[in-house]
Design a protein around this motif. Structure first.
Motif, PDB file in Angstrom:
ATOM      1  N   GLN A  59       8.781 -34.565 -11.955  1.00 28.17           N
ATOM      2  CA  GLN A  59       8.047 -35.473 -11.090  1.00 28.17           C
ATOM      3  C   GLN A  59       8.673 -35.598  -9.700  1.00 28.17           C
ATOM      4  O   GLN A  59       8.186 -36.356  -8.886  1.00 28.17           O
ATOM      5  N   ARG A  60       9.749 -34.859  -9.457  1.00 23.74           N
ATOM      6  CA  ARG A  60      10.405 -34.950  -8.146  1.00 23.74           C
ATOM      7  C   ARG A  60       9.911 -33.825  -7.254  1.00 23.74           C
ATOM      8  O   ARG A  60      10.645 -32.940  -6.834  1.00 23.74           O
ATOM      9  N   PHE A  61       8.628 -33.853  -6.964  1.00 25.67           N
ATOM     10  CA  PHE A  61       8.043 -32.783  -6.158  1.00 25.67           C
ATOM     11  C   PHE A  61       8.631 -32.749  -4.750  1.00 25.67           C
ATOM     12  O   PHE A  61       8.813 -31.685  -4.159  1.00 25.67           O
ATOM     13  N   SER A  62       8.913 -33.915  -4.217  1.00 22.58           N
ATOM     14  CA  SER A  62       9.400 -33.957  -2.841  1.00 22.58           C
ATOM     15  C   SER A  62      10.779 -33.318  -2.712  1.00 22.58           C
ATOM     16  O   SER A  62      11.093 -32.710  -1.683  1.00 22.58           O
ATOM     17  N   ASP A  63      11.621 -33.435  -3.742  1.00 18.62           N
ATOM     18  CA  ASP A  63      12.942 -32.818  -3.669  1.00 18.62           C
ATOM     19  C   ASP A  63      12.820 -31.310  -3.517  1.00 18.62           C
ATOM     20  O   ASP A  63      13.463 -30.698  -2.660  1.00 18.62           O
ATOM     21  N   PHE A  64      11.982 -30.711  -4.353  1.00 20.53           N
ATOM     22  CA  PHE A  64      11.799 -29.259  -4.264  1.00 20.53           C
ATOM     23  C   PHE A  64      11.104 -28.874  -2.967  1.00 20.53           C
ATOM     24  O   PHE A  64      11.356 -27.804  -2.414  1.00 20.53           O
ATOM     25  N   SER A  65      10.219 -29.745  -2.493  1.00 22.66           N
ATOM     26  CA  SER A  65       9.538 -29.454  -1.237  1.00 22.66           C
ATOM     27  C   SER A  65      10.516 -29.431  -0.064  1.00 22.66           C
ATOM     28  O   SER A  65      10.461 -28.538   0.790  1.00 22.66           O
ATOM     29  N   LEU A  66      11.415 -30.396  -0.036  1.00 25.53           N
ATOM     30  CA  LEU A  66      12.389 -30.448   1.054  1.00 25.53           C
ATOM     31  C   LEU A  66      13.381 -29.294   0.969  1.00 25.53           C
ATOM     32  O   LEU A  66      13.756 -28.706   1.990  1.00 25.53           O
ATOM     33  N   ILE A  67      13.801 -28.956  -0.241  1.00 28.65           N
ATOM     34  CA  ILE A  67      14.709 -27.814  -0.402  1.00 28.65           C
ATOM     35  C   ILE A  67      14.017 -26.518   0.032  1.00 28.65           C
ATOM     36  O   ILE A  67      14.597 -25.679   0.723  1.00 28.65           O
ATOM     37  N   GLY A  68      12.754 -26.359  -0.359  1.00 32.75           N
ATOM     38  CA  GLY A  68      12.015 -25.173   0.059  1.00 32.75           C
ATOM     39  C   GLY A  68      11.796 -25.126   1.556  1.00 32.75           C
ATOM     40  O   GLY A  68      11.883 -24.053   2.173  1.00 32.75           O
ATOM     41  N   ALA A  69      11.523 -26.277   2.171  1.00 35.66           N
ATOM     42  CA  ALA A  69      11.331 -26.309   3.622  1.00 35.66           C
ATOM     43  C   ALA A  69      12.603 -25.900   4.356  1.00 35.66           C
ATOM     44  O   ALA A  69      12.567 -25.120   5.317  1.00 35.66           O
ATOM     45  N   ALA A  70      13.749 -26.434   3.916  1.00 32.63           N
ATOM     46  CA  ALA A  70      15.012 -26.083   4.570  1.00 32.63           C
ATOM     47  C   ALA A  70      15.348 -24.610   4.374  1.00 32.63           C
ATOM     48  O   ALA A  70      15.789 -23.928   5.311  1.00 32.63           O
ATOM     49  N   ALA A  71      15.123 -24.088   3.173  1.00 29.52           N
ATOM     50  CA  ALA A  71      15.462 -22.694   2.895  1.00 29.52           C
ATOM     51  C   ALA A  71      14.557 -21.735   3.664  1.00 29.52           C
ATOM     52  O   ALA A  71      15.032 -20.767   4.276  1.00 29.52           O
ATOM     53  N   PHE A  72      13.260 -21.978   3.644  1.00 29.21           N
ATOM     54  CA  PHE A  72      12.321 -21.051   4.293  1.00 29.21           C
ATOM     55  C   PHE A  72      12.471 -21.091   5.810  1.00 29.21           C
ATOM     56  O   PHE A  72      12.467 -20.036   6.480  1.00 29.21           O
ATOM     57  N   ALA A  73      12.615 -22.292   6.373  1.00 26.37           N
ATOM     58  CA  ALA A  73      12.795 -22.382   7.824  1.00 26.37           C
ATOM     59  C   ALA A  73      14.134 -21.785   8.244  1.00 26.37           C
ATOM     60  O   ALA A  73      14.230 -21.122   9.281  1.00 26.37           O
ATOM     61  N   GLY A  74      15.172 -22.009   7.453  1.00 26.80           N
ATOM     62  CA  GLY A  74      16.464 -21.414   7.777  1.00 26.80           C
ATOM     63  C   GLY A  74      16.432 -19.905   7.732  1.00 26.80           C
ATOM     64  O   GLY A  74      17.021 -19.233   8.583  1.00 26.80           O
ATOM     65  N   ALA A  75      15.732 -19.344   6.739  1.00 29.18           N
ATOM     66  CA  ALA A  75      15.632 -17.893   6.647  1.00 29.18           C
ATOM     67  C   ALA A  75      14.792 -17.318   7.783  1.00 29.18           C
ATOM     68  O   ALA A  75      15.105 -16.254   8.320  1.00 29.18           O
ATOM     69  N   GLY A  76      13.721 -18.007   8.146  1.00 32.73           N
ATOM     70  CA  GLY A  76      12.868 -17.490   9.212  1.00 32.73           C
ATOM     71  C   GLY A  76      13.523 -17.535  10.571  1.00 32.73           C
ATOM     72  O   GLY A  76      13.353 -16.623  11.386  1.00 32.73           O
ATOM     73  N   CYS A  77      14.280 -18.603  10.837  1.00 31.73           N
ATOM     74  CA  CYS A  77      14.931 -18.777  12.144  1.00 31.73           C
ATOM     75  C   CYS A  77      16.374 -18.303  12.159  1.00 31.73           C
ATOM     76  O   CYS A  77      16.973 -18.234  13.235  1.00 31.73           O
ATOM     77  N   ARG A  78      16.948 -17.994  10.997  1.00 32.16           N
ATOM     78  CA  ARG A  78      18.360 -17.652  10.876  1.00 32.16           C
ATOM     79  C   ARG A  78      19.230 -18.767  11.459  1.00 32.16           C
ATOM     80  O   ARG A  78      20.184 -18.513  12.181  1.00 32.16           O
ATOM     81  N   SER A  79      18.867 -19.984  11.137  1.00 32.71           N
ATOM     82  CA  SER A  79      19.588 -21.134  11.672  1.00 32.71           C
ATOM     83  C   SER A  79      19.878 -22.109  10.538  1.00 32.71           C
ATOM     84  O   SER A  79      18.972 -22.454   9.756  1.00 32.71           O
ATOM     85  N   PHE A  80      21.137 -22.536  10.465  1.00 36.72           N
ATOM     86  CA  PHE A  80      21.523 -23.522   9.465  1.00 36.72           C
ATOM     87  C   PHE A  80      21.237 -24.940   9.940  1.00 36.72           C
ATOM     88  O   PHE A  80      21.280 -25.882   9.160  1.00 36.72           O
ATOM     89  N   GLY A  81      20.916 -25.085  11.228  1.00 34.41           N
ATOM     90  CA  GLY A  81      20.635 -26.411  11.761  1.00 34.41           C
ATOM     91  C   GLY A  81      19.390 -27.055  11.187  1.00 34.41           C
ATOM     92  O   GLY A  81      19.239 -28.284  11.268  1.00 34.41           O
ATOM     93  N   VAL A  82      18.485 -26.258  10.618  1.00 33.89           N
ATOM     94  CA  VAL A  82      17.272 -26.842  10.050  1.00 33.89           C
ATOM     95  C   VAL A  82      17.593 -27.734   8.856  1.00 33.89           C
ATOM     96  O   VAL A  82      16.841 -28.669   8.554  1.00 33.89           O
ATOM     97  N   VAL A  83      18.696 -27.458   8.181  1.00 34.33           N
ATOM     98  CA  VAL A  83      19.089 -28.302   7.048  1.00 34.33           C
ATOM     99  C   VAL A  83      19.396 -29.709   7.535  1.00 34.33           C
ATOM    100  O   VAL A  83      18.944 -30.706   6.949  1.00 34.33           O
ATOM    101  N   ALA A  84      20.174 -29.802   8.616  1.00 37.92           N
ATOM    102  CA  ALA A  84      20.479 -31.121   9.169  1.00 37.92           C
ATOM    103  C   ALA A  84      19.219 -31.814   9.674  1.00 37.92           C
ATOM    104  O   ALA A  84      19.067 -33.033   9.515  1.00 37.92           O
ATOM    105  N   ALA A  85      18.304 -31.032  10.258  1.00 43.34           N
ATOM    106  CA  ALA A  85      17.063 -31.630  10.766  1.00 43.34           C
ATOM    107  C   ALA A  85      16.228 -32.203   9.630  1.00 43.34           C
ATOM    108  O   ALA A  85      15.708 -33.322   9.729  1.00 43.34           O
ATOM    109  N   VAL A  86      16.086 -31.472   8.533  1.00 42.11           N
ATOM    110  CA  VAL A  86      15.311 -31.965   7.388  1.00 42.11           C
ATOM    111  C   VAL A  86      15.967 -33.195   6.795  1.00 42.11           C
ATOM    112  O   VAL A  86      15.295 -34.182   6.467  1.00 42.11           O
TER     113      VAL A  86
END
Length: 288
Positions: A89-116
């Motif tokens: 039932q923790r859909f948002s946790d997986f959503s946030l983890i997926g958002a940080a991982a996919f954006a980080g891979a696309g931009c090659r930036s670890f800063g997206v983790v801090a932004a999320v």
């Protein structure tokens, strides 16, 4: 929209206990795995179409959204396997983890983790988001360049090569530069028509993107390599094409300063040279 748990986003209005996208597509939340996959494919296609238009369009937000839906897709896909007990039932946790991982891979930036983490006040997910982003960036480095590097390469923009790792930065610069770059000899010892044909066919048509060309000592009829003495602007060559008669050689007023480095120079050292002297072109030479 990426969360199916009403407690995750209290500010989101609910209709009959469901999220707005669930009501829109009229599908049960428990069967959201297929819908999440379809929404991800749809969002990816729309984002690619929007980015291809000749208008200002950001890519960070689409990466976040696509990653969020991918994260929720994997939450539903792995839930029946019992891999995450009590997390179905923790859909948002997986959503946030997926958002940080996919954006980080696309931009090659670890800063997206801090932004999320800061935008969603989810500091408790820093460790899984950081781990997933590091793994995603590592996998992406093995498969393709970043979104910005790909766009720069497609548009042939004069951007610096971005090393993907410490070992990549110490590679010889010869492996990352354009080795088929045309050169302009200073002495044009041929007739007017031959010089015009050479400029139009060899420089401007076959290599339309470059704005600067290296100038070497030597004559147009001499195919042997020669030392680089500077650069000539593409605009100056176009101006010469409009003249009735070409000069016998490039005048020094049309030759701009340039530096050379040997082909064994490391990528990080070449980047340092360009950053210290951005007003000069830098060319890689072999054998002098």
């Amino acid at each position: 929209l990426a969360s199916g748990n009403p407690m995750d986003w209290k500010s989101t209005p609910l209709t009959n206990g469901k999220m707005p996208h669930d009501v829109l597509f009229d599908i049960d939340v428990s069967n959201f795995m297929i819908l999440a996959f379809l929404i991800t494919a749809w969002k990816f296609s729309i984002a690619m179409f929007a980015l291809s238009l000749p208008i200002p369009c950001g890519c960070i937000s689409p990466l976040y959204v696509i990653g969020a839906f991918l994260g929720r897709f994997w939450c539903h896909a792995l839930g029946p396997l019992g891999a995450f007990t009590g997390m179905e039932q923790r859909f948002s946790d997986f959503s946030l983890i997926g958002a940080a991982a996919f954006a980080g891979a696309g931009c090659r930036s670890f800063g997206v983790v801090a932004a999320v983490a800061e935008l969603t006040n989810s500091s408790r997910l820093l460790l899984p988001m950081a781990f997933s982003a590091i793994v995603a960036i590592g996998v992406a480095n093995l498969l393709s360049p970043s979104a910005f590097e790909a766009a720069a390469a497609m548009k042939r923009l004069p951007v610096l090569h971005q090393p993907r790792s410490m070992f990549d930065g110490w590679r010889p610069v010869w492996e990352v530069v354009d080795q088929n770059f045309p050169v302009v000899p200073r002495i044009w010892d041929q007739d007017h028509d031959a010089v015009r044909t050479w400029i139009e066919d060899t420089l401007l048509k076959q290599y339309p993107p470059p704005t600067h060309f290296p100038v070497v000592l030597g004559a147009l009829s001499d195919p042997n390599p020669a030392p680089v003495i500077g650069s000539v602007l593409r605009s100056d060559l176009l101006e010469m094409l409009s003249q009735d008669k070409f000069p016998k050689q490039l005048e020094w007023e049309h030759i701009w300063g340039a530096s050379t480095i040997p082909s064994s120079t490391a990528v990080v050292d070449a980047r340092f040279r360009l950053e210290c002297r951005p007003s000069e072109d830098l060319y890689v030479t072999a054998g002098g």
